[in-house]
Design a protein around this motif. Structure first.
Motif, PDB file in Angstrom:
ATOM      1  N   LYS A   1       0.837  -1.193   0.000  1.00  0.00           N
ATOM      2  CA  LYS A   1       0.000   0.000   0.000  1.00  0.00           C
ATOM      3  C   LYS A   1       0.873   1.244   0.000  1.00  0.00           C
ATOM      4  O   LYS A   1       1.997   1.233   0.508  1.00  0.00           O
ATOM      5  CB  LYS A   1      -0.905  -0.017   1.245  1.00  0.00           C
ATOM      6  N   VAL A   2       0.384   2.297  -0.583  1.00  0.00           N
ATOM      7  CA  VAL A   2       1.129   3.554  -0.609  1.00  0.00           C
ATOM      8  C   VAL A   2       1.411   3.993   0.827  1.00  0.00           C
ATOM      9  O   VAL A   2       0.523   4.011   1.685  1.00  0.00           O
ATOM     10  CB  VAL A   2       0.338   4.632  -1.371  1.00  0.00           C
ATOM     11  N   GLY A   3       2.684   4.329   1.093  1.00  0.00           N
ATOM     12  CA  GLY A   3       3.077   4.755   2.423  1.00  0.00           C
ATOM     13  C   GLY A   3       3.545   3.632   3.324  1.00  0.00           C
ATOM     14  O   GLY A   3       4.021   3.894   4.432  1.00  0.00           O
ATOM     15  N   GLU A   4       3.426   2.373   2.883  1.00  0.00           N
ATOM     16  CA  GLU A   4       3.889   1.234   3.662  1.00  0.00           C
ATOM     17  C   GLU A   4       5.083   0.587   2.961  1.00  0.00           C
ATOM     18  O   GLU A   4       5.084   0.434   1.744  1.00  0.00           O
ATOM     19  CB  GLU A   4       2.763   0.206   3.838  1.00  0.00           C
ATOM     20  N   PRO A   5       6.135   0.191   3.733  1.00  0.00           N
ATOM     21  CA  PRO A   5       7.347  -0.337   3.106  1.00  0.00           C
ATOM     22  C   PRO A   5       7.161  -1.723   2.524  1.00  0.00           C
ATOM     23  O   PRO A   5       6.430  -2.549   3.059  1.00  0.00           O
ATOM     24  CB  PRO A   5       8.353  -0.354   4.261  1.00  0.00           C
ATOM     25  N   ALA A   6       7.830  -1.955   1.405  1.00  0.00           N
ATOM     26  CA  ALA A   6       7.921  -3.285   0.801  1.00  0.00           C
ATOM     27  C   ALA A   6       9.352  -3.774   0.996  1.00  0.00           C
ATOM     28  O   ALA A   6      10.303  -3.030   0.756  1.00  0.00           O
ATOM     29  CB  ALA A   6       7.562  -3.236  -0.678  1.00  0.00           C
ATOM     30  N   GLN A   7       9.501  -5.016   1.439  1.00  0.00           N
ATOM     31  CA  GLN A   7      10.819  -5.552   1.757  1.00  0.00           C
ATOM     32  C   GLN A   7      11.252  -6.575   0.716  1.00  0.00           C
ATOM     33  O   GLN A   7      10.464  -7.416   0.300  1.00  0.00           O
ATOM     34  CB  GLN A   7      10.810  -6.189   3.143  1.00  0.00           C
TER      35      GLN A   7
ATOM     36  N   PRO B   1      30.414 -14.343   0.368  1.00  0.00           N
ATOM     37  CA  PRO B   1      29.179 -15.070   0.016  1.00  0.00           C
ATOM     38  C   PRO B   1      29.382 -16.579   0.163  1.00  0.00           C
ATOM     39  O   PRO B   1      30.518 -17.057   0.113  1.00  0.00           O
ATOM     40  CB  PRO B   1      28.939 -14.658  -1.430  1.00  0.00           C
ATOM     41  N   PRO B   2      28.274 -17.329   0.364  1.00  0.00           N
ATOM     42  CA  PRO B   2      26.887 -16.874   0.250  1.00  0.00           C
ATOM     43  C   PRO B   2      26.407 -16.082   1.463  1.00  0.00           C
ATOM     44  O   PRO B   2      26.799 -16.373   2.589  1.00  0.00           O
ATOM     45  CB  PRO B   2      26.100 -18.180   0.109  1.00  0.00           C
ATOM     46  N   CYS B   3      25.546 -15.090   1.189  1.00  0.00           N
ATOM     47  CA  CYS B   3      24.954 -14.287   2.236  1.00  0.00           C
ATOM     48  C   CYS B   3      23.664 -13.689   1.688  1.00  0.00           C
ATOM     49  O   CYS B   3      23.286 -13.950   0.539  1.00  0.00           O
ATOM     50  CB  CYS B   3      25.913 -13.196   2.712  1.00  0.00           C
ATOM     51  N   THR B   4      22.984 -12.915   2.512  1.00  0.00           N
ATOM     52  CA  THR B   4      21.678 -12.386   2.129  1.00  0.00           C
ATOM     53  C   THR B   4      21.632 -10.884   2.345  1.00  0.00           C
ATOM     54  O   THR B   4      22.052 -10.391   3.403  1.00  0.00           O
ATOM     55  CB  THR B   4      20.559 -13.050   2.949  1.00  0.00           C
ATOM     56  N   VAL B   5      21.126 -10.178   1.339  1.00  0.00           N
ATOM     57  CA  VAL B   5      20.917  -8.731   1.428  1.00  0.00           C
ATOM     58  C   VAL B   5      19.417  -8.487   1.565  1.00  0.00           C
ATOM     59  O   VAL B   5      18.624  -9.031   0.799  1.00  0.00           O
ATOM     60  CB  VAL B   5      21.474  -8.001   0.190  1.00  0.00           C
ATOM     61  N   VAL B   6      19.051  -7.651   2.527  1.00  0.00           N
ATOM     62  CA  VAL B   6      17.650  -7.297   2.739  1.00  0.00           C
ATOM     63  C   VAL B   6      17.533  -5.779   2.639  1.00  0.00           C
ATOM     64  O   VAL B   6      18.288  -5.050   3.291  1.00  0.00           O
ATOM     65  CB  VAL B   6      17.138  -7.780   4.110  1.00  0.00           C
ATOM     66  N   PHE B   7      16.591  -5.301   1.824  1.00  0.00           N
ATOM     67  CA  PHE B   7      16.380  -3.862   1.685  1.00  0.00           C
ATOM     68  C   PHE B   7      14.884  -3.571   1.741  1.00  0.00           C
ATOM     69  O   PHE B   7      14.046  -4.474   1.619  1.00  0.00           O
ATOM     70  CB  PHE B   7      16.977  -3.335   0.376  1.00  0.00           C
TER      71      PHE B   7
ATOM     72  N   GLY C   1      14.700   6.623  -8.827  1.00  0.00           N
ATOM     73  CA  GLY C   1      15.607   7.703  -8.461  1.00  0.00           C
ATOM     74  C   GLY C   1      15.826   7.880  -6.969  1.00  0.00           C
ATOM     75  O   GLY C   1      16.620   8.749  -6.570  1.00  0.00           O
ATOM     76  N   GLU C   2      15.163   7.080  -6.121  1.00  0.00           N
ATOM     77  CA  GLU C   2      15.335   7.183  -4.673  1.00  0.00           C
ATOM     78  C   GLU C   2      16.109   5.976  -4.150  1.00  0.00           C
ATOM     79  O   GLU C   2      15.914   4.852  -4.613  1.00  0.00           O
ATOM     80  CB  GLU C   2      13.974   7.263  -3.968  1.00  0.00           C
ATOM     81  N   ASP C   3      17.010   6.240  -3.186  1.00  0.00           N
ATOM     82  CA  ASP C   3      17.793   5.154  -2.598  1.00  0.00           C
ATOM     83  C   ASP C   3      16.914   4.274  -1.716  1.00  0.00           C
ATOM     84  O   ASP C   3      16.044   4.778  -0.992  1.00  0.00           O
ATOM     85  CB  ASP C   3      18.939   5.725  -1.755  1.00  0.00           C
ATOM     86  N   VAL C   4      17.150   2.968  -1.791  1.00  0.00           N
ATOM     87  CA  VAL C   4      16.443   2.045  -0.917  1.00  0.00           C
ATOM     88  C   VAL C   4      17.168   1.978   0.416  1.00  0.00           C
ATOM     89  O   VAL C   4      18.345   2.345   0.531  1.00  0.00           O
ATOM     90  CB  VAL C   4      16.340   0.645  -1.552  1.00  0.00           C
ATOM     91  N   GLU C   5      16.482   1.484   1.431  1.00  0.00           N
ATOM     92  CA  GLU C   5      17.078   1.322   2.754  1.00  0.00           C
ATOM     93  C   GLU C   5      17.631  -0.092   2.885  1.00  0.00           C
ATOM     94  O   GLU C   5      16.898  -1.064   2.752  1.00  0.00           O
ATOM     95  CB  GLU C   5      16.032   1.578   3.836  1.00  0.00           C
ATOM     96  N   ILE C   6      18.945  -0.194   3.131  1.00  0.00           N
ATOM     97  CA  ILE C   6      19.575  -1.502   3.319  1.00  0.00           C
ATOM     98  C   ILE C   6      19.331  -1.945   4.767  1.00  0.00           C
ATOM     99  O   ILE C   6      19.877  -1.364   5.710  1.00  0.00           O
ATOM    100  CB  ILE C   6      21.076  -1.461   3.012  1.00  0.00           C
ATOM    101  N   VAL C   7      18.491  -2.949   4.942  1.00  0.00           N
ATOM    102  CA  VAL C   7      18.158  -3.448   6.273  1.00  0.00           C
ATOM    103  C   VAL C   7      19.203  -4.444   6.766  1.00  0.00           C
ATOM    104  O   VAL C   7      19.586  -4.437   7.934  1.00  0.00           O
ATOM    105  CB  VAL C   7      16.759  -4.098   6.260  1.00  0.00           C
ATOM    106  N   GLN C   8      19.673  -5.319   5.886  1.00  0.00           N
ATOM    107  CA  GLN C   8      20.708  -6.306   6.227  1.00  0.00           C
ATOM    108  C   GLN C   8      21.750  -6.283   5.129  1.00  0.00           C
ATOM    109  O   GLN C   8      21.449  -6.500   3.961  1.00  0.00           O
ATOM    110  CB  GLN C   8      20.092  -7.698   6.366  1.00  0.00           C
ATOM    111  N   SER C   9      22.995  -5.995   5.504  1.00  0.00           N
ATOM    112  CA  SER C   9      24.063  -5.814   4.522  1.00  0.00           C
ATOM    113  C   SER C   9      24.973  -7.033   4.474  1.00  0.00           C
ATOM    114  O   SER C   9      25.112  -7.788   5.451  1.00  0.00           O
ATOM    115  CB  SER C   9      24.886  -4.567   4.875  1.00  0.00           C
ATOM    116  N   CYS C  10      25.603  -7.229   3.298  1.00  0.00           N
ATOM    117  CA  CYS C  10      26.619  -8.267   3.114  1.00  0.00           C
ATOM    118  C   CYS C  10      28.016  -7.662   2.996  1.00  0.00           C
ATOM    119  O   CYS C  10      28.968  -8.377   2.675  1.00  0.00           O
ATOM    120  CB  CYS C  10      26.322  -9.075   1.853  1.00  0.00           C
ATOM    121  N   ALA C  11      28.132  -6.379   3.207  1.00  0.00           N
ATOM    122  CA  ALA C  11      29.430  -5.715   3.050  1.00  0.00           C
ATOM    123  C   ALA C  11      30.441  -6.314   4.026  1.00  0.00           C
ATOM    124  O   ALA C  11      30.174  -6.448   5.225  1.00  0.00           O
ATOM    125  CB  ALA C  11      29.283  -4.221   3.297  1.00  0.00           C
TER     126      ALA C  11
END
Length: 224
Positions: A84-90, A129-135, A115-125
């Motif tokens: 929904k508009v205004g609610e985050p999609a993961q 690998p193997p690992c999981t990225v969550v945004f 054009g907008e940056d996503v929020e990195i919730v879980q990083s693999c930096a």
């Protein structure tokens, strides 16, 4: 001599009786011997740690393969759930390493949507690998949107995956289309009239009675 012999016979009889009694006692002990306990094996019970599977039960929205000496890097499209508009999609993205060789650790991951940056919730930096990225991404307008997620290895190699999603105004799980049926309009019955038959009208006979003759008037008196 008789008494001595009698004593010997009596002693032999007593000894034989003792031997017989001892034999019977041994047999009885064998029969009455309690059976050896049967060894029972209890059913194996698995501990919670043993019952856990190594597979990840969580669902992923896309995959990025870093490539190897024999395979080129590749990535599947990342399909975000409708929100929904205004609610985050993961989005959950699995970073896969090649089976052969030693994979390079990840240096960074970046994502943009419209054009907008996503929020990195879980990083693999910094991880190998193997690992999981969550945004996560929060849409501000209704409609479909697109973007991309790029991971960068320590040697500077980059792999990019496309991002697709959709935002709606109402309930994101409601996929039913509104009922657009027009209201029922009753049409008047238009029965086709059958052929009209006219029955001939028989005119009633007109009877004309003869005029009634005037009554005889008395003759007028004559004057002389």
């Amino acid at each position: 001599m008789t008494s001595a012999r009698a004593r010997r016979l009596a002693a032999a009889a007593v000894l034989a009786a003792l031997v017989a009694t001892a034999g019977c006692g041994d047999g009885g002990s064998d029969e009455e011997r309690s059976p050896e306990p049967v060894e029972t094996t209890s059913a194996e019970t698995t501990t919670p740690e043993e019952s856990e599977t190594t597979e990840d039960d969580g669902e992923t929205n896309g995959e990025i393969f870093l490539g190897s000496d024999s395979e080129e890097p590749s990535a599947s499209a990342i399909e975000l759930p409708r929100t929904k508009v205004g609610e985050p999609a993961q989005g959950v993205v699995e970073i896969k390493a090649p089976d052969d060789g030693t994979p390079e650790p990840l240096r960074d991951e970046q994502g943009t949507i419209d054009g907008e940056d996503v929020e990195i919730v879980q990083s693999c930096a910094g991880e190998v690998p193997p690992c999981t990225v969550v945004f996560a991404f929060t849409p501000t307008v209704a409609g479909p949107y697109t973007g991309e997620l790029t991971v960068t290895l320590a040697d500077g190699t980059t792999v990019t995956a496309a991002i697709h999603g959709e935002a709606v105004e109402g309930d994101p799980t409601d996929t039913e289309t509104p009922d657009t049926e027009s209201p029922d309009t009753e049409t008047p019955d238009t029965e086709t009239p059958g052929p009209t038959t006219f029955e001939p009208v028989t005119p009633e006979p007109v009877t004309t009675e003869p005029p009634t003759p005037p009554e005889d008037e008395p003759p007028a008196p004559q004057t002389t």
